[in-house]
Design a protein around this motif. Structure first.
Motif, PDB file in Angstrom:
ATOM      1  N   PHE A   1      11.245  -1.553  -9.345  1.00  0.00           N
ATOM      2  CA  PHE A   1      10.929  -0.923  -8.057  1.00  0.00           C
ATOM      3  C   PHE A   1      10.053  -1.863  -7.237  1.00  0.00           C
ATOM      4  CE2 PHE A   1       8.024   0.562 -11.367  1.00  0.00           C
ATOM      5  CZ  PHE A   1       6.781   0.254 -10.831  1.00  0.00           C
ATOM      6  N   ASN A   2       9.870  -1.495  -5.975  1.00  0.00           N
ATOM      7  CA  ASN A   2       9.001  -2.253  -5.076  1.00  0.00           C
ATOM      8  C   ASN A   2       7.547  -1.862  -5.390  1.00  0.00           C
ATOM      9  OD1 ASN A   2       7.344  -2.917  -2.855  1.00  0.00           O
ATOM     10  ND2 ASN A   2       9.108  -2.963  -1.468  1.00  0.00           N
ATOM     11  N   GLY A   3       6.816  -2.768  -6.015  1.00  0.00           N
ATOM     12  CA  GLY A   3       5.447  -2.475  -6.447  1.00  0.00           C
ATOM     13  C   GLY A   3       4.506  -2.178  -5.284  1.00  0.00           C
ATOM     14  N   LYS A   4       4.753  -2.818  -4.158  1.00  0.00           N
ATOM     15  CA  LYS A   4       3.882  -2.663  -2.989  1.00  0.00           C
ATOM     16  C   LYS A   4       3.854  -1.216  -2.490  1.00  0.00           C
ATOM     17  CE  LYS A   4       1.843  -4.009   0.973  1.00  0.00           C
ATOM     18  NZ  LYS A   4       1.780  -2.669   1.560  1.00  0.00           N
ATOM     19  N   ILE A   5       5.006  -0.553  -2.439  1.00  0.00           N
ATOM     20  CA  ILE A   5       5.019   0.806  -1.882  1.00  0.00           C
ATOM     21  C   ILE A   5       4.409   1.799  -2.866  1.00  0.00           C
ATOM     22  CG2 ILE A   5       6.915   0.339  -0.260  1.00  0.00           C
ATOM     23  CD1 ILE A   5       8.804   1.868  -2.041  1.00  0.00           C
ATOM     24  N   VAL A   6       4.472   1.488  -4.168  1.00  0.00           N
ATOM     25  CA  VAL A   6       3.796   2.359  -5.137  1.00  0.00           C
ATOM     26  C   VAL A   6       2.280   2.165  -5.022  1.00  0.00           C
ATOM     27  CG1 VAL A   6       3.544   2.926  -7.584  1.00  0.00           C
ATOM     28  CG2 VAL A   6       5.807   2.390  -6.651  1.00  0.00           C
ATOM     29  N   ILE A   7       1.845   0.919  -4.806  1.00  0.00           N
ATOM     30  CA  ILE A   7       0.415   0.635  -4.590  1.00  0.00           C
ATOM     31  C   ILE A   7      -0.106   1.417  -3.381  1.00  0.00           C
ATOM     32  CG2 ILE A   7      -1.175  -1.170  -3.788  1.00  0.00           C
ATOM     33  CD1 ILE A   7       0.261  -3.109  -5.677  1.00  0.00           C
ATOM     34  N   ASP A   8       0.663   1.397  -2.274  1.00  0.00           N
ATOM     35  CA  ASP A   8       0.256   2.135  -1.068  1.00  0.00           C
ATOM     36  C   ASP A   8      -0.052   3.592  -1.398  1.00  0.00           C
ATOM     37  OD1 ASP A   8       0.681  -0.103   0.434  1.00  0.00           O
ATOM     38  OD2 ASP A   8       2.577   0.566   1.315  1.00  0.00           O
ATOM     39  N   ALA A   9       0.810   4.201  -2.210  1.00  0.00           N
ATOM     40  CA  ALA A   9       0.627   5.615  -2.556  1.00  0.00           C
ATOM     41  C   ALA A   9      -0.572   5.793  -3.481  1.00  0.00           C
ATOM     42  CB  ALA A   9       1.895   6.151  -3.212  1.00  0.00           C
ATOM     43  N   LEU A  10      -0.698   4.932  -4.486  1.00  0.00           N
ATOM     44  CA  LEU A  10      -1.812   5.061  -5.441  1.00  0.00           C
ATOM     45  C   LEU A  10      -3.155   4.961  -4.721  1.00  0.00           C
ATOM     46  CD1 LEU A  10      -0.382   2.906  -8.386  1.00  0.00           C
ATOM     47  CD2 LEU A  10      -0.745   5.388  -8.402  1.00  0.00           C
ATOM     48  N   LYS A  11      -3.192   4.192  -3.640  1.00  0.00           N
ATOM     49  CA  LYS A  11      -4.450   4.001  -2.904  1.00  0.00           C
ATOM     50  C   LYS A  11      -4.932   5.261  -2.202  1.00  0.00           C
ATOM     51  CE  LYS A  11      -4.605  -0.939  -1.972  1.00  0.00           C
ATOM     52  NZ  LYS A  11      -4.176  -1.984  -1.044  1.00  0.00           N
ATOM     53  N   VAL A  12      -4.025   6.183  -1.884  1.00  0.00           N
ATOM     54  CA  VAL A  12      -4.446   7.382  -1.153  1.00  0.00           C
ATOM     55  C   VAL A  12      -4.544   8.593  -2.071  1.00  0.00           C
ATOM     56  CG1 VAL A  12      -3.492   6.538   1.015  1.00  0.00           C
ATOM     57  CG2 VAL A  12      -2.102   8.037  -0.417  1.00  0.00           C
ATOM     58  N   ILE A  13      -4.315   8.392  -3.365  1.00  0.00           N
ATOM     59  CA  ILE A  13      -4.385   9.512  -4.313  1.00  0.00           C
ATOM     60  C   ILE A  13      -5.817   9.628  -4.831  1.00  0.00           C
ATOM     61  CG2 ILE A  13      -3.686  10.214  -6.642  1.00  0.00           C
ATOM     62  CD1 ILE A  13      -0.891   9.249  -5.980  1.00  0.00           C
ATOM     63  N   ASP A  14      -6.392  10.833  -4.679  1.00  0.00           N
ATOM     64  CA  ASP A  14      -7.786  11.008  -5.088  1.00  0.00           C
ATOM     65  C   ASP A  14      -7.905  11.411  -6.555  1.00  0.00           C
ATOM     66  OD1 ASP A  14      -8.523  10.472  -2.463  1.00  0.00           O
ATOM     67  OD2 ASP A  14      -8.216  12.553  -1.885  1.00  0.00           O
ATOM     68  N   SER A  15      -6.797  11.816  -7.161  1.00  0.00           N
ATOM     69  CA  SER A  15      -6.827  12.270  -8.555  1.00  0.00           C
ATOM     70  C   SER A  15      -7.044  11.096  -9.512  1.00  0.00           C
ATOM     71  CB  SER A  15      -5.494  12.955  -8.859  1.00  0.00           C
ATOM     72  OG  SER A  15      -5.333  13.143 -10.231  1.00  0.00           O
ATOM     73  N   GLU A  16      -7.791  11.342 -10.599  1.00  0.00           N
ATOM     74  CA  GLU A  16      -8.099  10.277 -11.551  1.00  0.00           C
ATOM     75  C   GLU A  16      -6.858   9.801 -12.310  1.00  0.00           C
ATOM     76  OE1 GLU A  16     -11.095  10.177 -15.146  1.00  0.00           O
ATOM     77  OE2 GLU A  16     -11.985  11.111 -13.352  1.00  0.00           O
ATOM     78  N   LYS A  17      -5.946  10.773 -12.578  1.00  0.00           N
ATOM     79  CA  LYS A  17      -4.717  10.424 -13.279  1.00  0.00           C
ATOM     80  C   LYS A  17      -3.510  10.840 -12.447  1.00  0.00           C
ATOM     81  CE  LYS A  17      -4.572  10.838 -17.938  1.00  0.00           C
ATOM     82  NZ  LYS A  17      -4.662  11.558 -19.243  1.00  0.00           N
ATOM     83  N   VAL A  18      -2.393  10.148 -12.688  1.00  0.00           N
ATOM     84  CA  VAL A  18      -1.146  10.540 -12.036  1.00  0.00           C
ATOM     85  C   VAL A  18      -0.071  10.735 -13.095  1.00  0.00           C
ATOM     86  CG1 VAL A  18      -1.519   9.468  -9.790  1.00  0.00           C
ATOM     87  CG2 VAL A  18      -0.565   8.093 -11.648  1.00  0.00           C
ATOM     88  N   ASN A  19       0.911  11.570 -12.745  1.00  0.00           N
ATOM     89  CA  ASN A  19       2.046  11.781 -13.618  1.00  0.00           C
ATOM     90  C   ASN A  19       3.276  11.169 -12.951  1.00  0.00           C
ATOM     91  OD1 ASN A  19       4.537  13.677 -14.405  1.00  0.00           O
ATOM     92  ND2 ASN A  19       3.060  13.594 -16.076  1.00  0.00           N
ATOM     93  N   ILE A  20       4.059  10.414 -13.716  1.00  0.00           N
ATOM     94  CA  ILE A  20       5.266   9.794 -13.168  1.00  0.00           C
ATOM     95  C   ILE A  20       6.466  10.374 -13.902  1.00  0.00           C
ATOM     96  CG2 ILE A  20       6.473   7.629 -12.713  1.00  0.00           C
ATOM     97  CD1 ILE A  20       3.904   6.222 -12.503  1.00  0.00           C
ATOM     98  N   MET A  21       7.491  10.722 -13.138  1.00  0.00           N
ATOM     99  CA  MET A  21       8.649  11.386 -13.701  1.00  0.00           C
ATOM    100  C   MET A  21       9.912  10.646 -13.255  1.00  0.00           C
ATOM    101  SD  MET A  21       9.514  15.371 -13.072  1.00  0.00           S
ATOM    102  CE  MET A  21      10.858  15.194 -11.903  1.00  0.00           C
ATOM    103  N   PHE A  22      10.683  10.155 -14.253  1.00  0.00           N
ATOM    104  CA  PHE A  22      11.918   9.419 -13.951  1.00  0.00           C
ATOM    105  C   PHE A  22      13.126  10.278 -14.268  1.00  0.00           C
ATOM    106  CE2 PHE A  22       8.746   6.289 -15.205  1.00  0.00           C
ATOM    107  CZ  PHE A  22       8.785   5.420 -14.129  1.00  0.00           C
ATOM    108  N   THR A  23      14.191  10.103 -13.454  1.00  0.00           N
ATOM    109  CA  THR A  23      15.417  10.834 -13.760  1.00  0.00           C
ATOM    110  C   THR A  23      16.541   9.868 -14.073  1.00  0.00           C
ATOM    111  OG1 THR A  23      15.842  10.937 -11.403  1.00  0.00           O
ATOM    112  CG2 THR A  23      14.828  12.856 -12.401  1.00  0.00           C
TER     113      THR A  23
END
Lengths: 379, 379
Positions: free
Chosen positions: A331-353
């Motif tokens: 995937f494009n790492g840059k666009i995932v970084i953009d999202a991670l930067k605005v997430i205030d939660s300490e952990k995130v859940n990632i779900m692949f299909t």
């Protein structure tokens, strides 16, 4: 026109209104800021025809006298110069007087500026909005909603409607969506509304307008009133009104894009994933930013990025609650970084299909937002 | 080559050496940074052929082990990527190993980078300087000297020698001069020298080299050794060596330009004059920046600036010790602001010799520097 005004408040409001003024406009009068003095106070207006900001400084506020009106009147002054001048004036008070209609004198301390003006009659009128569709949000929440969605709007004019954030209210829930078709950011929040039946959809605010609005919002929970009409939206905060035009066109239905079933999923520390992706992109040429994620046994994942000319980077990361099939996805790492930067939660859940399907990233703390990303084909 | 090195010191030194490396060079090997590991420690070298920086990290310093050398050797790595990578590595230690000569592996925490390298044999050798002409200065003083002169060098390549700062030592006094022919900044300071007879002139260091040098100097009084040769200058500070080429050509004799007699003079608060000039330039079109200064009775001066399209600004300022004839003079306000910004004295003295002659600005606290300005003809 002739008034004496308290410096700090005036500087603050002039800077805010100046944010609406563009120096690149083709309409000369819009390079100016309109000042109107009445016996009630001073009104400042700026506009670039996409957005308009109007603010009012009353003669008195509480026990404080803010303005001393000596004579009513109005003028339009070059916003760029005027904003710079008031910011740098030396005194505690600023005196502004208009002798003939096309020239104003600004005095403060030992400084005297004479500034050429424009005819206030030529200044366009701001829209008068019916307040039918109205709801309220705390301004810090609105600032957060903007921060968490606006980065995902499209910057390409090929599909203009995607350069905006889409607003939708249903059952008292505000849903804000932004997508540039490679990624999607969605944020929900509960709003206050007078009319319990209030609902609307396809209200698309230009991303640029929201970025400007965000700059005048402050970090407190004062309520902001939002009025929606056919082609304009108005944000009212105290004595300040912020207008933006809305984008034409039909916003795509995005709710069906969000996968509900998972083949592989895990949770991970937001900051660790962010830093690992940032390191993975260090070797990127800055164009495609492709990163490959592979699940490993024992709750590990491996992030890899290869740049044939420069080198290669690999990093293992510990996850938790890893479930489902083995997965290898690029995937494009840059666009995932953009999202991670605005997430205030300490952990995130990632779900692949699947390696060729969009994947979902959600904070683990709450369900107020989600991010969706398209994978990149690497063969 | 194989070593393990303490992260913080390595990051600091790699960033410093990377300052010498330009990505715009036409010599491919100079886009790299050379790493050499010997049993004594690790040497880093960067160069853009105008300046070169070399720094050495010893195996031990005091009680601290900084490097663990496992195998001697050398490699050249892409400086831009290498500097970014080491800055973002997660661990406390960094392990660097070269398997074959053209590829290095960098490990830290869970990160593994493989970086393509270049042949260290191709890297140019740094000049070997005879240490005949050597003197010493505290690094904070050198940083100040650079700050107070380098802004006045010419940016035009029509007279290349003026793009540098001229150094001259006579009787233990170092005189640094910069001029772009509209203004001149001169700074004198006392230096330490081993040879009491040491004197030289026409040593012209490119302004760009000094700006880069300034970035690696710190605010303490550790002595820096300066070695001057025919066409190179070397600054030695601890384990770091900074080389710069010198500019060819004869620097103009500037001492005769400085007027000694005064027609009109006064002293004024540095900060007040600076702010008044900044306000006067608010209406300027950013090109000629012309400001007019007029002496008034009662120790006052008036600063005026007119921009026919935009408006006019006038401000009165109180001076002290005003002496001599009435004066009305126009000058480029921007270049006087540049000088006022680097003057540490609370008050400055200004001395005019006529409306069409250069005028002098000096701090009132001491005699270590002066600034000279040409007036502007306004008719």
């Amino acid at each position: 026109m002739h008034f004496v005004i308290e410096r700090n408040r005036f500087v603050h409001d002039v800077q805010n209104v100046a944010k609406a003024v563009s120096s690149r406009t083709t309409i000369p009068i819009l390079t100016g800021m309109k000042l109107v003095a009445t016996n009630e106070g001073v009104t400042l207006t700026g506009s670039d025809s996409d957005i308009s900001i109007e603010t009012f400084i009353p003669v008195e506020e509480g026990d404080l006298q803010l303005v001393d009106i000596k004579q009513e009147g109005s003028i339009v002054l070059q916003a760029r110069f005027f904003a710079e001048i008031v910011k740098k004036l030396p005194g505690e008070q600023i005196e502004i007087s208009v002798l003939d209609q096309l020239s104003a004198t600004i005095r403060s301390g030992a400084s005297v500026f004479t500034l050429n003006g424009l005819d206030p009659e030529e200044y366009p009128r701001l829209p008068q909005l019916e307040e039918d569709l109205m709801f309220k949000l705390p301004q810090d929440m609105l600032k957060n909603i903007i921060r968490q969605t606006v980065f995902a709007v499209s910057t390409q004019e090929t599909r203009p409607v995607l350069t905006g954030v889409n607003l939708e209210i249903e059952n008292g829930e505000l849903i804000c969506t932004a997508t540039d078709s490679r990624r999607l950011a969605m944020r929900t929040s509960t709003v206050e509304r007078n009319d319990q039946e209030l609902s609307f959809k396809n209200v698309v605010i230009p991303g640029k307008s929201l970025t400007e609005l965000s700059r005048i919002l402050e970090e407190n929970d004062e309520l902001i009133e939002i009025v929606v009409t056919e082609n304009q939206i108005l944000f009212k905060l105290g004595h300040t009104m912020f207008f933006s035009r809305l984008l034409d066109g039909k916003y795509p239905v995005t709710s069906s894009m969000i996968p509900t079933q998972s083949k592989t999923s895990f949770s991970v520390q937001t900051k660790s994933l962010l830093q690992t992706l940032e390191r993975a992109l260090l070797l990127s040429d800055g164009k495609n930013n492709v990163v490959t994620l592979k699940t490993l046994p024992d709750q590990q994942i491996e992030i890899t990025s290869v740049s044939p000319e420069i080198g290669k980077v690999t990093e293992d990361l510990t996850t938790s609650e890893q479930e489902g099939e083995e997965m290898r996805i690029s995937f494009n790492g840059k666009i995932v970084i953009d999202a991670l930067k605005v997430i205030d939660s300490e952990k995130v859940n990632i779900m692949f299909t699947g390696a060729m399907s969009a994947f979902v990233l959600r904070p683990t703390d709450h369900k107020h937002y989600l991010h969706l990303f398209s994978p990149v084909r690497t063969y």
